[in-house]
Design an enzyme around this catalytic site. Structure first.
Site, PDB file in Angstrom:
ATOM      1  N   ASP A 239      -0.764  -2.283   7.234  1.00 15.52           N
ATOM      2  CA  ASP A 239      -1.842  -1.628   6.858  1.00 15.52           C
ATOM      3  C   ASP A 239      -2.328  -0.662   7.840  1.00 15.52           C
ATOM      4  O   ASP A 239      -1.570  -0.468   8.734  1.00 15.52           O
ATOM      5  CB  ASP A 239      -2.957  -2.543   6.424  1.00 15.52           C
ATOM      6  CG  ASP A 239      -3.847  -2.034   5.127  1.00 15.52           C
ATOM      7  OD1 ASP A 239      -4.223  -1.094   5.259  1.00 15.52           O
ATOM      8  OD2 ASP A 239      -4.074  -2.992   4.336  1.00 15.52           O
ATOM      9  N   ASP A 261       1.297   3.580   7.759  1.00 17.65           N
ATOM     10  CA  ASP A 261       0.722   4.444   6.423  1.00 17.65           C
ATOM     11  C   ASP A 261       1.928   4.105   5.414  1.00 17.65           C
ATOM     12  O   ASP A 261       3.013   4.664   5.571  1.00 17.65           O
ATOM     13  CB  ASP A 261       0.656   5.904   7.027  1.00 17.65           C
ATOM     14  CG  ASP A 261      -0.100   6.393   5.733  1.00 17.65           C
ATOM     15  OD1 ASP A 261      -0.062   6.027   4.549  1.00 17.65           O
ATOM     16  OD2 ASP A 261      -0.714   7.659   5.885  1.00 17.65           O
ATOM     17  N   MET A 262       1.722   3.739   4.153  1.00 14.05           N
ATOM     18  CA  MET A 262       2.816   3.270   3.042  1.00 14.05           C
ATOM     19  C   MET A 262       2.982   4.695   2.541  1.00 14.05           C
ATOM     20  O   MET A 262       4.255   4.619   1.965  1.00 14.05           O
ATOM     21  CB  MET A 262       2.212   2.494   2.363  1.00 14.05           C
ATOM     22  CG  MET A 262       0.848   2.873   1.523  1.00 14.05           C
ATOM     23  SD  MET A 262       0.154   1.641   0.178  1.00 14.05           S
ATOM     24  CE  MET A 262      -1.242   2.687  -0.112  1.00 14.05           C
ATOM     25  N   LYS A 275       0.354  -6.273  -3.805  1.00  9.71           N
ATOM     26  CA  LYS A 275      -0.577  -7.062  -4.537  1.00  9.71           C
ATOM     27  C   LYS A 275      -2.075  -6.244  -4.615  1.00  9.71           C
ATOM     28  O   LYS A 275      -2.512  -5.887  -3.588  1.00  9.71           O
ATOM     29  CB  LYS A 275      -1.147  -8.400  -3.739  1.00  9.71           C
ATOM     30  CG  LYS A 275      -2.322  -8.971  -4.173  1.00  9.71           C
ATOM     31  CD  LYS A 275      -2.602 -10.222  -3.561  1.00  9.71           C
ATOM     32  CE  LYS A 275      -4.051 -11.110  -3.860  1.00  9.71           C
ATOM     33  NZ  LYS A 275      -5.006  -9.817  -3.920  1.00  9.71           N
ATOM     34  N   HIS A 279      -2.702   0.110  -8.552  1.00  4.97           N
ATOM     35  CA  HIS A 279      -3.954   0.415  -9.301  1.00  4.97           C
ATOM     36  C   HIS A 279      -4.899   1.228  -8.703  1.00  4.97           C
ATOM     37  O   HIS A 279      -5.692   1.956  -9.484  1.00  4.97           O
ATOM     38  CB  HIS A 279      -4.405  -0.654 -10.081  1.00  4.97           C
ATOM     39  CG  HIS A 279      -5.324  -1.377  -9.261  1.00  4.97           C
ATOM     40  ND1 HIS A 279      -6.328  -2.574  -9.654  1.00  4.97           N
ATOM     41  CD2 HIS A 279      -5.599  -1.427  -7.911  1.00  4.97           C
ATOM     42  CE1 HIS A 279      -7.244  -3.118  -8.887  1.00  4.97           C
ATOM     43  NE2 HIS A 279      -6.617  -2.393  -7.496  1.00  4.97           N
TER      44      HIS A 279
END
Length: 374
Positions: A239, A261-262, A275, A279
């Protein structure tokens, strides 16, 4: 049909009930937007039935807002204000290819038509009065203003939250420790609830893997539950640095926290867990995240997969309370730039991200487990 214990089933049903009660105000927000945009009048002018494109043209909203209008109308049809019918000769004009849904006035929405246009007395003035607090409240985040807003070429796709506050929710969390803590505590509570059921009823999704990275895993609630259930599994929580800085110092031995950072890169692992993450992001942003996930995992033959826990709208269309909850929560997410997707919308981004196969398991009430394979 997947069999689960009665206790877990009751908990998942209770979760849907609480979510429905919590977000039911979005039905009032949707109705207020419909009144502000004069959607019932627009449909009335088209003879009582119209496609989204036709409604858009009548109310003078830019075509880029069509997906947002679809989401407003989805809430208003599920709640019974409007209904969807088969296309007719009138609605199948040059503007429509017959595949667009056609929205029709119901007795309820006919009462929204202005008195000058209808023989029936209009209740719009009364409802405008009653719903006025929703227009001024942060609960609606200026959705009507967003529909009327001309897109800025320098900031295309600006969400209502950003239009109203001049920044993103994530930037607010980064700057404000109190809001960051509130958000992280909320996500941790959700993880504690969901993982208790998931590990009791469906722990097989984690069998046979050596390593897992929980992308945007917050303070590690989900990961630590998985790590406790599978002590030999090497787990990583990824995260942003300001989030992992708040992670518990006494974490389980097989869990490590990584600041990163994804959107840039993801630590390698057999399995990536997402998870309730995708969205929050647009299709283009989801595709970028998923491409980075794909680079982090091995081939399917070598056990590589992505586990997504998220809403699949219409996962059980026979459950009207569940469907209503999914679509009103989707409208809430629209305010911050997020979106709940149906299976076809999920499939589109999976394919564009380069994945070959997926499996949806609608076994977590409001949400589903999706296994995604490279």
């Amino acid at each position: 049909m997947v069999l689960i214990s009665e206790d877990s089933r009751e908990l998942l049903q209770a979760h849907v009930e609480l979510w429905n009660q919590t977000y039911s105000f979005m039905k009032s927000v949707a109705l207020a937007v419909a009144l502000d945009l004069h959607i019932a009048d627009a449909i009335h002018r088209r003879g009582g039935a119209a496609t989204l494109s036709q409604i858009l043209g009548e109310i003078g909203v830019r075509p880029c807002k069509l997906p947002g209008l679809h989401r407003i109308m989805r809430v208003l049809t599920v709640s019974g204000t409007f209904t969807i019918v088969q296309p007719s000769a009138e609605t199948m004009s040059s503007e429509s290819d017959g595949r667009e849904p056609v929205y029709k006035l119901t007795t309820a929405s006919s009462l929204l038509v202005s008195s000058e246009s209808s023989a029936t007395a209009s209740l719009s003035p009364m409802l405008n009065h009653v719903l006025s607090p929703f227009r001024d409240s942060p609960l609606s985040m200026g959705l009507t203003a967003w529909f009327r807003h001309d897109e800025d070429e320098q900031a295309p796709g600006m969400c209502p939250f950003t239009l109203m506050y001049g920044t993103t929710l994530w930037e607010v969390c980064r700057r404000d420790d109190a809001i960051n803590a509130l958000f992280n505590n909320a996500m941790a509570a959700d993880s504690n609830f969901l993982m208790q059921i998931l590990l009791k009823e469906f722990s097989e999704v984690f069998l046979g893997i050596d390593s897992l990275v929980d992308v945007a895993g917050g303070v590690g609630g989900a990961t630590m539950a998985i790590a406790a259930a599978f002590p030999c599994l090497k787990c990583t929580v990824l995260d942003l640095p300001h989030v992992v800085a708040k992670a518990p110092s006494s974490s389980i031995g097989n869990v490590q926290f990584v600041g990163g950072d994804m959107f840039e890169s993801i630590p390698p692992a057999n399995v990536v867990l997402l998870k309730w993450i995708l969205h929050d992001w647009s299709n283009d942003e989801c595709i970028k995240i998923l491409k980075n996930c794909k680079q982090a995992i091995p081939s399917r033959d070598a056990g590589g997969k992505i586990i997504i826990i998220d809403v699949v709208v219409g996962s059980d269309s026979s459950d009207t309370k569940l469907l209503e909850t999914q679509v009103i929560y989707d409208l809430h997410l629209m305010k911050i730039g997020g979106v709940e997707r149906d299976e076809q919308e999920w499939k589109k981004i999976f394919l564009e991200a380069g994945f070959k196969d997926y499996k949806i398991m609608p076994i977590l009430g409001l949400r589903s487990i999706i296994e995604l394979y490279p």
